[in-house]
Design an enzyme around this catalytic site. Structure first.
Site, PDB file in Angstrom:
ATOM      1  N   SER A   8     -10.731   1.531  10.917  1.00 29.03           N
ATOM      2  CA  SER A   8     -10.039   2.913  10.462  1.00 29.03           C
ATOM      3  C   SER A   8     -10.422   2.634   8.871  1.00 29.03           C
ATOM      4  CB  SER A   8      -8.641   2.980  10.562  1.00 29.03           C
ATOM      5  OG  SER A   8      -8.408   3.181  11.916  1.00 29.03           O
TER       6      SER A   8
ATOM      7  N   TYR B 144      -4.393   0.949  -4.023  1.00 24.31           N
ATOM      8  CA  TYR B 144      -4.616   1.501  -3.048  1.00 24.31           C
ATOM      9  C   TYR B 144      -5.310   0.256  -1.902  1.00 24.31           C
ATOM     10  CZ  TYR B 144      -3.828   5.118  -6.428  1.00 24.31           C
ATOM     11  OH  TYR B 144      -3.301   5.933  -7.450  1.00 24.31           O
TER      12      TYR B 144
ATOM     13  N   ASP C 104      -7.837   0.033   5.484  1.00 23.26           N
ATOM     14  CA  ASP C 104      -7.765  -1.111   6.329  1.00 23.26           C
ATOM     15  C   ASP C 104      -8.338  -0.723   7.818  1.00 23.26           C
ATOM     16  OD1 ASP C 104      -6.699  -2.705   4.621  1.00 23.26           O
ATOM     17  OD2 ASP C 104      -4.927  -2.909   5.602  1.00 23.26           O
ATOM     18  N   GLY C 105      -8.587  -1.517   8.615  1.00 29.10           N
ATOM     19  CA  GLY C 105      -9.097  -0.896   9.756  1.00 29.10           C
ATOM     20  C   GLY C 105      -9.118  -2.121  10.804  1.00 29.10           C
TER      21      GLY C 105
ATOM     22  N   GLY D 290     -10.506  -6.764  18.185  1.00 25.36           N
ATOM     23  CA  GLY D 290     -10.943  -8.074  17.827  1.00 25.36           C
ATOM     24  C   GLY D 290     -11.687  -8.350  16.563  1.00 25.36           C
TER      25      GLY D 290
END
Length: 462
Positions: free
Chosen positions: A55, A294, A297-298, A302
């Protein structure tokens, strides 16, 4: 002990095969990699290893959309139907009033009910077509509730219409090529297999990491989670955000005004402890001991990507891994690096407040949406949360189909959810909005789940 040694020790502690770590400070990028990119081949990870960003892709998508805003082709607050006249969902108000800002900050409230859109180049067009009857999880603009795929797929479709190209070509022409991101792609078949990290899961520390059963996310996650990249390329994107829209070579990627809008246009996050108290346009807003940081993230199946941007220190730090996710791992790495730099470091989770007296029946109930079900019950004067795991996930990981955790109150609406499993971090949960007497929503891992039997059609203050 060097930073590299400390990261290596943390990898062993958490059972993660490899990590690429990088710092952008005062315009200079430095980085290194430790571990192996695949447990079956034991090939070492390098700074050029390509990891899946999950993401974090949403930040790239936001930058592309804001380029269109800069060019006068799009507007953050214009109804989506201005660009997609065929757009329709079950709720008439959302159909008429949904804007790009709602999509960028995850306040659209549309259920991810887009069916099977296939894998062809018309996938985003089909996703928009398939949600004609999609219901609302919550009223438009009422609260923050993360949209894993749908919201940013709608943005991608608008971009395709306005730019006259397929999404992957838009990304390449507007970002990858101008920024010289030679290790970044949006499709699995574009990735150089000799550089790609393999994703891993862990069922037990004794067994160690095993190769994930799903190599890549389906294409429907493309605009919201499909990018693969290197640590250098991720920090090149961070440079754009730290330097008012400029690439490292001075090229203008997006206007300074748009970067400021990305950071300043915010909505509150019901659970402020997982990442931070607010969500901006393609960015998470964190509070590190009074300093605004700020995040983007994603996670895929895995692989994980974590980026923190510290404008006050002109610094960004990123960690890419092929195992986990473990938020405590990333927090420890960030603390090690940023502590050495003398900048702000991530805060720890708050302590529970045992003196809080809660009206427990107001929290009880089943909170659910397709694919996720949480049951909150009161037992022995305390709240417990039982979650149903996906049967295939439970079988693969060797876990029971239902897991129960105690909820430890931090405030009347916020809870810690510790786990007895050493492979799991303590999670955070918000149970909130008592306008109907009992809570209407449960928010965890950024996702919103309405309580069964509550009304989602009447807007109310969060």
């Amino acid at each position: 002990m060097t930073i590299r040694d400390r990261v290596s020790a943390l990898l062993a502690e958490y059972g993660i095969p490899s990590a690429a770590v990088g710092v952008l400070h005062d315009g200079v990028i430095t980085g290194f990699a430790v571990g192996i990119r695949d447990v079956e081949t034991a090939e070492p990870a390098t700074p050029d290893t390509v990891y899946q960003c999950g993401s974090m892709t949403k930040t790239w998508t936001a930058l592309v959309f804001l380029q269109l805003v800069d060019e006068g082709k799009a507007d953050l607050d214009e109804p989506i139907r201005t660009y997609l006249p065929e757009f329709r969902v079950a709720d008439p108000e959302t159909t008429a009033k949904l804007t790009a800002r709602h999509l960028l900050n995850h306040t659209n409230g549309i259920e991810e009910a887009f069916g099977d859109p296939g894998e062809d180049d018309d996938i985003h067009e089909r996703m928009v077509e398939n949600i004609a009857d999609a219901p609302q999880v919550f009223p438009l603009g009422h609260t923050h509730g993360y949209s894993a795929a749908l919201g940013y797929a709608i943005l991608a479709r608008i971009t395709e219409v306005l730019d006259g190209k397929r999404w992957d070509d838009v990304l390449r022409d507007r970002l990858f090529t101008p920024l010289a991101l030679t290790g970044t792609n949006s499709r699995p078949e574009q990735v150089d297999g000799t550089r790609a990290a393999t994703g891993h899961l862990i069922r037990s520390l004794a067994e160690g990491p095993i190769v994930t059963p799903m190599a890549y996310l389906p294409r429907e996650f493309g605009p919201g989670g499909g990018i693969t990249s290197t640590i250098h390329d991720v920090l090149t994107m961070a440079h754009v955000l730290l330097h008012e829209g400029l690439a490292p070579d001075g090229r203008r990627i997006v206007s300074a005004a748009s970067v400021r809008e990305m950071m300043r246009s915010r909505v509150p996050v019901p659970d402020p402890y997982l990442f931070g108290p607010a969500w901006a346009l393609g960015l998470i807003v964190c509070d590190w001991h009074g300093e605004t940081v700020y995040a983007t993230d994603g996670s895929t199946i895995g692989q994980n990507a974590r980026l923190r941007i510290l404008p006050d220190s002109n610094t960004a730090v990123a960690v890419l891994t092929n195992g986990g996710p473990r938020e405590t791992f990333a927090r420890k790495v960030f603390t090690e690096i940023l502590g050495d730099l003398g900048t702000a470091v991530p805060p720890e989770l708050p302590e529970p407040d045992p003196a809080l007296k809660l009206d427990l029946p107001r929290y009880e109930g089943v909170y659910e949406r397709p694919g996720a079900r949480y049951e909150v019950s009161a037992e022995g004067g305390a709240l417990r949360l039982t979650l149903d795991l996906d049967p295939m996930q439970a079988e693969f990981l060797g876990k029971p189909a239902r897991l129960t955790h105690e909820l430890l109150p931090v405030s009347p609406t916020h809870f810690l959810m510790p786990s007895a499993d050493p492979l799991e971090d303590t999670q955070t949960v918000a149970i909130y909005d008592f306008t109907e007497g009992a809570a209407r929503f449960l928010h965890t891992n950024c996702r919103v789940h309405p309580r069964r039997g509550s009304s989602i059609s009447t807007p109310a203050k969060t």
